[in-house]
Design an enzyme around this catalytic site. Structure first.
Site, PDB file in Angstrom:
ATOM      1  CE  LYS A  65      -4.128  -1.981   2.050  1.00  0.00           C
ATOM      2  NZ  LYS A  65      -5.190  -1.873   3.042  1.00  0.00           N
ATOM      3  CB  ALA A 126       1.366   1.813  15.341  1.00  0.00           C
ATOM      4  CB  THR A 151       7.272  -1.859  17.899  1.00  0.00           C
ATOM      5  OG1 THR A 151       7.303  -3.273  17.695  1.00  0.00           O
ATOM      6  CG2 THR A 151       8.657  -1.274  17.715  1.00  0.00           C
TER       7      THR A 151
HETATM    8  P1  ATR Z   1       3.540  -3.441   9.267  1.00  0.00           P
HETATM    9  O1  ATR Z   1       3.911  -3.285  10.713  1.00  0.00           O
HETATM   10  O2  ATR Z   1       4.659  -3.920   8.409  1.00  0.00           O
HETATM   11  O3  ATR Z   1       2.823  -2.270   8.721  1.00  0.00           O
HETATM   12  P2  ATR Z   1       1.049  -4.691   9.488  1.00  0.00           P
HETATM   13  O4  ATR Z   1       0.620  -6.088   9.206  1.00  0.00           O
HETATM   14  O5  ATR Z   1       0.402  -3.571   8.805  1.00  0.00           O
HETATM   15  O6  ATR Z   1       2.589  -4.678   9.252  1.00  0.00           O
HETATM   16  O7  ATR Z   1       0.961  -4.407  11.070  1.00  0.00           O
HETATM   17  C1  ATR Z   1       1.008  -5.396  11.980  1.00  0.00           C
HETATM   18  C2  ATR Z   1       0.579  -4.801  13.316  1.00  0.00           C
HETATM   19  O8  ATR Z   1       0.271  -5.885  14.197  1.00  0.00           O
HETATM   20  C3  ATR Z   1       1.672  -3.997  13.992  1.00  0.00           C
HETATM   21  O9  ATR Z   1       1.081  -3.001  14.764  1.00  0.00           O
HETATM   22  C4  ATR Z   1       2.338  -5.065  14.863  1.00  0.00           C
HETATM   23  O10 ATR Z   1       3.029  -4.582  15.971  1.00  0.00           O
HETATM   24  P3  ATR Z   1       4.603  -4.251  15.876  1.00  0.00           P
HETATM   25  O11 ATR Z   1       4.682  -2.893  15.259  1.00  0.00           O
HETATM   26  O12 ATR Z   1       5.091  -4.298  17.264  1.00  0.00           O
HETATM   27  O13 ATR Z   1       5.201  -5.323  14.994  1.00  0.00           O
HETATM   28  C5  ATR Z   1       1.119  -5.806  15.327  1.00  0.00           C
HETATM   29  N1  ATR Z   1       1.431  -7.153  15.793  1.00  0.00           N
HETATM   30  C6  ATR Z   1       1.777  -8.227  15.044  1.00  0.00           C
HETATM   31  N2  ATR Z   1       1.958  -9.304  15.821  1.00  0.00           N
HETATM   32  C7  ATR Z   1       1.711  -8.897  17.106  1.00  0.00           C
HETATM   33  C8  ATR Z   1       1.715  -9.555  18.383  1.00  0.00           C
HETATM   34  N3  ATR Z   1       2.007 -10.848  18.492  1.00  0.00           N
HETATM   35  N4  ATR Z   1       1.386  -8.825  19.475  1.00  0.00           N
HETATM   36  C9  ATR Z   1       1.097  -7.534  19.378  1.00  0.00           C
HETATM   37  N5  ATR Z   1       1.062  -6.846  18.202  1.00  0.00           N
HETATM   38  C10 ATR Z   1       1.370  -7.533  17.090  1.00  0.00           C
END
Ligand code: ATR
Length: 263
Positions: A65, A126, A151
């Site tokens: 995107k 986020a 994060t």
């Molecule tokens: P991107 O971060 O590359 O944009 P996304 O699929 O759009 O990918 O976002 C995944 C979201 O799910 C993020 O907010 C991610 O948190 P992090 O930024 O810490 O990676 C969150 N996420 C994925 N797995 C998670 C988990 N096990 N616990 C909490 N949050 C999770």
């Protein structure tokens, strides 16, 4: 035959072809909408196919995107603000990138008749879709939005786009009227979000952007505690409807039959 695509990686679970092909058939449009898994190095040439009119429109999903933006001539206001494009089309020989996730989320919340103004809203996550949710909430006059992300830095970065946003550490749960799961936790049926939401009271509105599975553990637990819950199905349908309108000039019918098509 006119051709449309949804591109992403992975893409095999996308239900967009089902929806768009159903609407085209119902509107006597001879078209063909397919899903295509692409790699980064094929993005530009694929988008150029729209300029050559070999493809009429492309929907874009994770993780492209943002990555498609350098190959486009112009962005709509929403796409610019969120740096996120999910619909591409040609206008006056210019490649336009638009974001229909914003309108999709707005319409889904209106469908539930939930008024976000003066409500405390907590967004979990986020990632890529979060800015679209935030723009939609501000469009609907929300004025109290908090983001919590595993994060912290990524949540802090959102403040560069939206200065009034509040940020809390992952695990801290402020009082809220509405909570939105925009993380990917729940896409696998056994996923558990490691947050303790059991002490937040009842009659809150729990929204999960995930629509497959239909009920994530996040929503199931919330329902048991006496909250109102909603999955991302209507948002998915409305974002597709807005793309359909852009490409075909018709707002497609959204009724029980259509909703069943996705069941
Ligand atoms: P991107 O971060 O590359 O944009 P996304 O699929 O759009 O990918 O976002 C995944 C979201 O799910 C993020 O907010 C991610 O948190 P992090 O930024 O810490 O990676 C969150 N996420 C994925 N797995 C998670 C988990 N096990 N616990 C909490 N949050 C999770």
């Amino acid at each position: 035959m006119i051709k449309f695509l949804v591109i992403g990686n992975p893409i095999k679970h996308s239900l967009s072809p089902k929806l768009h092909n159903y609407w085209m058939t119902n509107n006597d449009i001879k078209g063909n909408y397919q899903k295509k898994e692409v790699e980064n190095d094929k993005l530009e040439s694929l988008i150029q196919e729209i300029k050559k009119k070999k493809i009429l429109g492309i929907n874009v999903t994770v993780p492209f995107k943002n990555r498609v933006i350098p190959y486009l001539d112009k962005l709509s206001d929403g796409a610019k603000k969120t740096q996120s494009v999910n619909t591409i089309y040609l206008d006056n020989n210019k490649l336009i990138g638009h974001n229909t996730d914003i309108g999709g989320f707005e319409l889904a919340i209106k469908y539930k008749k939930f008024d976000v103004s003066n409500k405390k809203i907590l967004i979990l996550g986020a990632g890529g879709v979060a800015p679209s949710i935030i723009v939609a909430l501000y469009n609907m006059r929300a004025n109290d939005i908090t983001v919590s992300n595993r994060t912290l830095e990524k949540a802090e970065n959102l403040k560069n786009l939206f200065e009034n946003l509040k940020i809390v550490n992952w695990g801290d749960i402020p009082d809220f009227d509405m909570i939105i799961n925009s993380t990917s936790v729940g896409l696998n049926i056994n996923d558990q979000i490691n947050l303790d939401l059991s002490k937040t009271g009842k009659n809150r509105f729990y929204y999960d952007l995930i629509y497959n599975p239909k009920e994530t553990n996040f929503l199931r637990a919330a329902k048991k505690l006496g909250n109102v819950t909603e999955n991302g199905k209507m948002m998915f349908i409305y974002q597709a409807a807005e793309a359909f309108k852009i490409w075909h000039g018709i707002w497609p019918k959204i009724d029980d039959d259509l909703i069943k098509v996705l069941s």
